[in-house]
Design an enzyme around this catalytic site. Structure first.
Site, mmCIF file in Angstrom:
data_model
loop_
_atom_site.group_PDB
_atom_site.id
_atom_site.type_symbol
_atom_site.label_atom_id
_atom_site.label_comp_id
_atom_site.label_asym_id
_atom_site.label_seq_id
_atom_site.Cartn_x
_atom_site.Cartn_y
_atom_site.Cartn_z
ATOM 1 N N SER A 282 -9.983 2.259 2.718
ATOM 2 C CA SER A 282 -9.017 2.963 1.902
ATOM 3 C C SER A 282 -8.045 2.038 1.173
ATOM 4 O O SER A 282 -7.449 2.468 0.196
ATOM 5 C CB SER A 282 -8.220 3.930 2.771
ATOM 6 O OG SER A 282 -7.394 3.226 3.689
ATOM 7 N N LYS B 146 0.842 -1.200 0.000
ATOM 8 C CA LYS B 146 0.000 0.000 0.000
ATOM 9 C C LYS B 146 0.877 1.250 0.000
ATOM 10 O O LYS B 146 1.916 1.270 0.670
ATOM 11 C CB LYS B 146 -0.917 -0.037 1.242
ATOM 12 C CG LYS B 146 -1.970 1.052 1.289
ATOM 13 C CD LYS B 146 -2.884 0.911 2.511
ATOM 14 C CE LYS B 146 -3.966 1.996 2.528
ATOM 15 N NZ LYS B 146 -4.878 1.854 3.686
ATOM 16 N N SER C 237 -10.481 0.023 6.996
ATOM 17 C CA SER C 237 -9.836 0.142 5.682
ATOM 18 C C SER C 237 -9.156 -1.126 5.163
ATOM 19 O O SER C 237 -8.710 -1.149 4.018
ATOM 20 C CB SER C 237 -8.805 1.266 5.697
ATOM 21 O OG SER C 237 -9.434 2.508 5.617
#
Lengths: 495, 95
Positions: A158, A78, A182
């Site tokens: 997210s 990420k 998330s």
């Protein structure tokens, strides 16, 4: 072997150890899949050179008989994790051009375990969002579609890029982070597994901070077994994070017995929300039946302050964000606005932050500033922290009654269309995290497991919540749920 | 509690984010929506409840008071939008 990118971590690890394939072959398969998946916009910074170097090193290690759990396995990272010399922007314009001079503890732990980094993954800006629509890179797209409808769906947020990449087999697994849901919400939207460990299990050092008292990293994978393998490689005590727990890390994979006989599974009545779709209710009932069939004892429980978790979160998280994001001032790193003649340092800050932060981040920073400002600190911030104490106590009370884990839906709906929520007010988007956010406020471990599909063929997930530090037990229960559900559907390739 | 445009402008100033005057009405409206949602917290009886300071009960670790890091000026300045002669450069602060 064909389609090596479609393997999970455990399968690939075993194939590597048996000499059936090489890390080079696995990595090339993933790089090829990524190249053909531009339409998903999951990978936003590509690092094929690093990947091939790490793969060669891993193959050499394996040949020598030194093959730790993640050795040679290609994964995505990420964009929130700082990776040395590789863009790490947190999905924001304000960190454009930032090349960290250091490696986050989590990525370092993974590299020490032999993992191969394919690149950086799309995400909502500063992890603020539930649909990956606030990213400077544009939307990440869910590989799943509603039947024959070609409308683009959100992979959730997210960690949307991570979820999309894992679901589409662009990598074997990915890192995610979870401040209010998330990891678990995008996992549920894409038919993948995501675990947020107990607060303090994973070091936050080198992970761009959103809300420090809530942020935790975790793996996003194709199975519960893979989650156990990768979580073990990620966590451990880190002196560089003062909230990192100095506790031994159990062998999570070895604990995967899937034996839930005699375990007490709590079903919280407050999670039955008004207007919850029938399909979510049915999914939940199916999950309850599966755990019961597997020998668990189902117990109705009450978590009375559940309703107040989201409002408390939308005080605490923005408050911490406004403080954490104060560092983006155009002085030390990232973007600095072009200044007019006569502009002073205040104009530099104000213009830099107006240009560098997107609308959702600006909104949350300002809400946080407001709730911390003189005259409102007690009414909002301190009250929210008191409510947080009560939310945590709700969980402590049921665990004291002997509950081992809690079963809930992971999300209030299946993946929705990109753009569908654009005109809704911000609060409507926040409701995505209604089932996950309590877990962050209480610092507990939670895992999302895919257990079914909706009428349109989209994946749906359930969440199991565990006692603090008992990820091993939680993963084992999740393994039982995964086996009983037998979810094997994959998105049909259109990209 | 309702936020007007003046309050929205003050919050933007405190947060050091430039907001155009035309954008203030919408911003104030969004703040009110979010604060209306947060307002539910006032229903909760928090009498005698301590505000949470740490989600996991723990004592911060201590260590010897010695230098463990440093001597990396180049690395620290490397990502600066404007660095000169070993310093971060900013517009003039003091006349």
């Amino acid at each position: 072997m064909t389609d090596l990118n479609k393997l999970g971590l455990a399968q690939a690890r075993d194939a590597l150890r048996n000499g059936e394939t090489t890390s080079k072959a696995l990595t090339e398969a993933c790089l090829g899949a990524i190249e053909g998946a531009g339409a998903l916009n999951a990978f936003v910074h590509h690092t094929p050179e690093i990947a091939m170097e790490q793969a060669a090193a891993a193959d050499a290690r394996i040949a020598k008989g030194d093959a730790p759990a993640m050795c040679g396995l290609p994964i995505g990272i990420k964009d929130l994790f700082c990776t040395k010399g590789v863009p790490s922007q947190a999905g924001s314009r304000i960190l454009q051009g930032f090349l960290p001079e250091y490696e986050s503890t989590i990525t370092q732990n993974l590299f020490d375990n032999g993992a191969v980094m394919l690149g950086k993954l799309n995400m909502d800006e500063f992890a603020m969002g539930s649909s990956n629509e606030t990213s400077v890179y544009g939307n990440a797209v869910n590989p799943w579609r509603r039947g024959n409808d070609d409308a683009a769906l959100t992979p959730g947020g997210s960690s949307g890029g991570s979820a999309s990449a894992v679901a589409a087999d662009l990598c074997l697994a990915a890192t995610g982070t979870d401040t209010g849901g998330s990891i678990r919400q995008p996992a549920a939207f894409t038919g993948t597994v995501g675990i947020k460990p107990t607060y303090g299990r994973c070091s936050r050092w080198g992970v761009v901070a959103f809300a420090s008292s809530l942020d935790q990293a975790g793996p996003m994978t194709k199975s519960v077994r893979d989650a156990a393998i990768m979580l073990e490689a990620m966590c451990g005590h880190d002196p560089k994070d003062s909230t990192s727990a100095d506790l031994a890390v159990p062998n999570f994979e070895a604990a995967l017995t899937g034996d839930v006989r005699g375990k007490k599974i709590g079903i919280p009545k407050e999670y039955r929300m008004d207007g919850m779709p029938d399909e979510i209710e049915a999914l939940w009932q199916d999950g309850i039946a599966m755990m019961k069939d597997a020998g668990a004892e189902i117990v109705d429980i009450s978590l009375p302050h559940t309703k107040y978790a989201l409002p408390a979160y939308y005080v605490i998280a923005p408050a911490e964000a406004s403080s954490n994001l104060a560092r983006y001032d155009g002085v030390r790193y990232g973007h600095r606005a072009k200044l007019e003649h006569g502009d002073g340092i205040t104009e530099m800050y104000e213009k830099t932050r107006a240009e560098g932060f997107g609308p959702e981040v600006q909104r949350r920073v300002m809400i946080g500033t407001y709730v911390l400002s003189a005259g409102f600190y007690d009414a909002y911030y301190n009250r929210a922290r008191r409510v947080r104490t009560l939310i945590k106590k709700d969980f402590e009370d049921v665990f004291a009654q002997g509950i081992d884990s809690i079963l809930t839906p992971a999300t209030p709906s299946a993946a929705f269309g990109l753009g569908e929520m654009t005109d809704a007010d911000p609060v409507a988007m926040y409701l995505n995290d209604v089932f996950t956010v309590t877990v962050n406020l209480a610092g507990l471990p939670g895992i999302a497991v895919p257990t079914g599909t909706d009428r349109q063929g989209l994946p749906l997930g359930l969440q199991l919540i565990g006692r603090p530090w008992e990820e091993a037990d939680l993963l084992s229960s999740a393994y039982a749920l995964e086996r009983a559900a037998g979810f094997v559907a994959k998105p049909e390739k259109w990209w | 509690m309702s936020i007007d445009e003046t309050t929205a402008a003050r919050v933007a100033k405190l947060a050091r984010i430039k907001v155009d005057p035309e954008a203030l009405p919408v911003l104030a409206q969004e703040f009110n929506g979010i604060l209306g949602f947060i307002e539910q917290l006032s229903e909760v009886d928090v009498e005698g409840v301590e505000p949470m300071t740490s989600v996991t009960p723990q004592r911060l670790k201590r260590r010897a008071d010695v230098v463990t890091d440093g001597d990396q000026q180049d690395k620290i300045l490397k990502n600066a939008p404007d660095a000169r002669e070993g310093f971060f450069a900013v517009p003039k602060v003091v006349e």
